[in-house]
Scaffold this motif. Sequence first.
Motif, PDB file in Angstrom:
ATOM      1  N   ILE A   1       9.937  -0.364  86.497  1.00  0.00           N
ATOM      2  CA  ILE A   1       9.091  -1.679  86.953  1.00  0.00           C
ATOM      3  C   ILE A   1       8.370  -1.323  85.540  1.00  0.00           C
ATOM      4  N   ASP A   2       7.042  -2.094  84.716  1.00  0.00           N
ATOM      5  CA  ASP A   2       6.787  -2.420  83.928  1.00  0.00           C
ATOM      6  C   ASP A   2       6.626  -2.971  83.138  1.00  0.00           C
ATOM      7  N   HIS A   3       6.258  -3.128  82.121  1.00  0.00           N
ATOM      8  CA  HIS A   3       5.990  -4.153  80.724  1.00  0.00           C
ATOM      9  C   HIS A   3       7.321  -4.585  80.198  1.00  0.00           C
ATOM     10  N   GLU A   4       7.611  -3.629  79.853  1.00  0.00           N
ATOM     11  CA  GLU A   4       8.795  -3.805  78.803  1.00  0.00           C
ATOM     12  C   GLU A   4      10.399  -4.836  80.309  1.00  0.00           C
TER      13      GLU A   4
ATOM     14  N   ARG B   1       6.578  -4.226  66.129  1.00  0.00           N
ATOM     15  CA  ARG B   1       5.393  -2.699  66.291  1.00  0.00           C
ATOM     16  C   ARG B   1       6.270  -1.817  67.497  1.00  0.00           C
ATOM     17  N   THR B   2       6.546  -2.423  68.552  1.00  0.00           N
ATOM     18  CA  THR B   2       7.020  -2.236  70.005  1.00  0.00           C
ATOM     19  C   THR B   2       8.340  -2.758  69.865  1.00  0.00           C
ATOM     20  N   ASP B   3       9.090  -1.869  70.664  1.00  0.00           N
ATOM     21  CA  ASP B   3      10.540  -2.152  71.028  1.00  0.00           C
ATOM     22  C   ASP B   3      10.621  -3.571  71.704  1.00  0.00           C
ATOM     23  N   LEU B   4       9.504  -3.549  72.491  1.00  0.00           N
ATOM     24  CA  LEU B   4      10.376  -5.632  72.987  1.00  0.00           C
ATOM     25  C   LEU B   4      10.583  -6.741  72.053  1.00  0.00           C
ATOM     26  N   GLY B   5       9.409  -6.225  70.701  1.00  0.00           N
ATOM     27  CA  GLY B   5       8.777  -7.042  69.614  1.00  0.00           C
ATOM     28  C   GLY B   5      10.268  -7.287  68.814  1.00  0.00           C
TER      29      GLY B   5
ATOM     30  N   VAL C   1      13.644  -6.455  69.974  1.00  0.00           N
ATOM     31  CA  VAL C   1      13.782  -7.211  70.993  1.00  0.00           C
ATOM     32  C   VAL C   1      14.573  -8.544  70.991  1.00  0.00           C
ATOM     33  N   ILE C   2      12.600  -8.973  70.321  1.00  0.00           N
ATOM     34  CA  ILE C   2      13.034 -10.248  70.686  1.00  0.00           C
ATOM     35  C   ILE C   2      13.591 -10.610  69.773  1.00  0.00           C
ATOM     36  N   TYR C   3      12.806 -10.467  67.951  1.00  0.00           N
ATOM     37  CA  TYR C   3      13.398 -10.587  67.258  1.00  0.00           C
ATOM     38  C   TYR C   3      14.878 -10.546  66.495  1.00  0.00           C
ATOM     39  N   ALA C   4      15.695  -9.399  67.534  1.00  0.00           N
ATOM     40  CA  ALA C   4      17.275  -9.162  66.975  1.00  0.00           C
ATOM     41  C   ALA C   4      17.853 -10.182  68.079  1.00  0.00           C
ATOM     42  N   ASN C   5      17.442 -10.530  69.125  1.00  0.00           N
ATOM     43  CA  ASN C   5      17.959 -11.379  69.793  1.00  0.00           C
ATOM     44  C   ASN C   5      17.758 -13.219  69.081  1.00  0.00           C
ATOM     45  N   SER C   6      16.564 -13.023  69.076  1.00  0.00           N
ATOM     46  CA  SER C   6      16.691 -14.666  68.377  1.00  0.00           C
ATOM     47  C   SER C   6      17.536 -14.591  67.555  1.00  0.00           C
ATOM     48  N   ILE C   7      17.304 -13.854  66.684  1.00  0.00           N
ATOM     49  CA  ILE C   7      18.475 -13.968  65.130  1.00  0.00           C
ATOM     50  C   ILE C   7      19.558 -14.140  66.238  1.00  0.00           C
ATOM     51  N   THR C   8      19.808 -13.498  66.738  1.00  0.00           N
ATOM     52  CA  THR C   8      21.690 -13.217  67.682  1.00  0.00           C
ATOM     53  C   THR C   8      22.091 -14.835  67.941  1.00  0.00           C
ATOM     54  N   LEU C   9      20.606 -15.110  68.795  1.00  0.00           N
ATOM     55  CA  LEU C   9      21.224 -16.707  69.477  1.00  0.00           C
ATOM     56  C   LEU C   9      20.829 -17.356  68.528  1.00  0.00           C
ATOM     57  N   THR C  10      20.447 -18.050  67.519  1.00  0.00           N
ATOM     58  CA  THR C  10      20.622 -18.581  66.307  1.00  0.00           C
ATOM     59  C   THR C  10      21.664 -18.452  65.637  1.00  0.00           C
ATOM     60  N   PRO C  11      23.258 -19.612  66.053  1.00  0.00           N
ATOM     61  CA  PRO C  11      24.520 -20.239  65.140  1.00  0.00           C
ATOM     62  C   PRO C  11      24.425 -19.961  64.338  1.00  0.00           C
TER      63      PRO C  11
ATOM     64  N   LEU D   1      20.207  -2.255  65.158  1.00  0.00           N
ATOM     65  CA  LEU D   1      18.916  -2.260  64.956  1.00  0.00           C
ATOM     66  C   LEU D   1      18.699  -0.424  65.513  1.00  0.00           C
ATOM     67  N   VAL D   2      17.991   0.199  64.076  1.00  0.00           N
ATOM     68  CA  VAL D   2      17.953   1.234  63.741  1.00  0.00           C
ATOM     69  C   VAL D   2      16.095   1.324  63.567  1.00  0.00           C
ATOM     70  N   GLY D   3      15.405   1.638  64.218  1.00  0.00           N
ATOM     71  CA  GLY D   3      14.103   1.774  63.765  1.00  0.00           C
ATOM     72  C   GLY D   3      13.186   0.898  63.274  1.00  0.00           C
ATOM     73  N   ASP D   4      12.859   0.343  62.387  1.00  0.00           N
ATOM     74  CA  ASP D   4      12.452  -1.171  62.055  1.00  0.00           C
ATOM     75  C   ASP D   4      13.595  -1.754  60.410  1.00  0.00           C
ATOM     76  N   ARG D   5      14.866  -1.214  60.958  1.00  0.00           N
ATOM     77  CA  ARG D   5      15.872  -2.021  59.958  1.00  0.00           C
ATOM     78  C   ARG D   5      16.778  -2.589  61.103  1.00  0.00           C
ATOM     79  N   MET D   6      16.992  -4.018  60.648  1.00  0.00           N
ATOM     80  CA  MET D   6      18.159  -4.310  61.482  1.00  0.00           C
ATOM     81  C   MET D   6      19.213  -4.937  60.426  1.00  0.00           C
ATOM     82  N   THR D   7      20.728  -4.703  61.004  1.00  0.00           N
ATOM     83  CA  THR D   7      21.744  -5.368  60.302  1.00  0.00           C
ATOM     84  C   THR D   7      22.004  -6.692  60.384  1.00  0.00           C
ATOM     85  N   ILE D   8      22.629  -8.004  59.734  1.00  0.00           N
ATOM     86  CA  ILE D   8      22.401  -8.951  60.166  1.00  0.00           C
ATOM     87  C   ILE D   8      24.056  -9.570  59.463  1.00  0.00           C
TER      88      ILE D   8
END
Length: 177
Positions: free
Chosen positions: A66-69, A120-124, A126-136, A143-150
Amino acid sequence: MNNSKALNKIPLEEVSYQMPTHTLSLCLSLSLFWWINSNYSNPLLLSLGAASILLVLYIAHRMDVIDHESQPVHLSLKMSGYLLWLTKEIIVSNISVVKHIWLGNSSISPTLVTIDASQRTDLGKVIYANSITLTPGTVTVDLVGDRMTIHSLLKENIDTLKAGEMDRRVTELENRC
């Protein structure tokens, strides 16, 4: 003995503020989820539901998860503006995907690209990656480091992502916290 040493490294105000807030948030989330799925008001079933929620809270506390993430309470108030914008983007993308389905295979241009994320954060991230995936029409494949394969159904969607509007909005959301 080790727990007291670990707690000494964190300021007391932070420990007393964070733990109850995140635990309370998890308790309320679990209670709401249980009630929506069961919709029971029988005292016996309510007490069994409360007992199961308390058991889950105890186990989560013992596992120290149970933490901020896991319970991003700090995003709750700031998330509404982003969710409204994301909902608009999902609707626009839905219309685009339906249009290209009606036009047939000749109108699509599947693309696989790697883009950089400025969060900067893992949470940020993940939000970005999930937002991309949510968009049809778009899926975050890796997602590796700061690079995402889309993967995108249309090259225009990749161009829109490279323009950086979504990345900027997620970074602003992350910075406001």
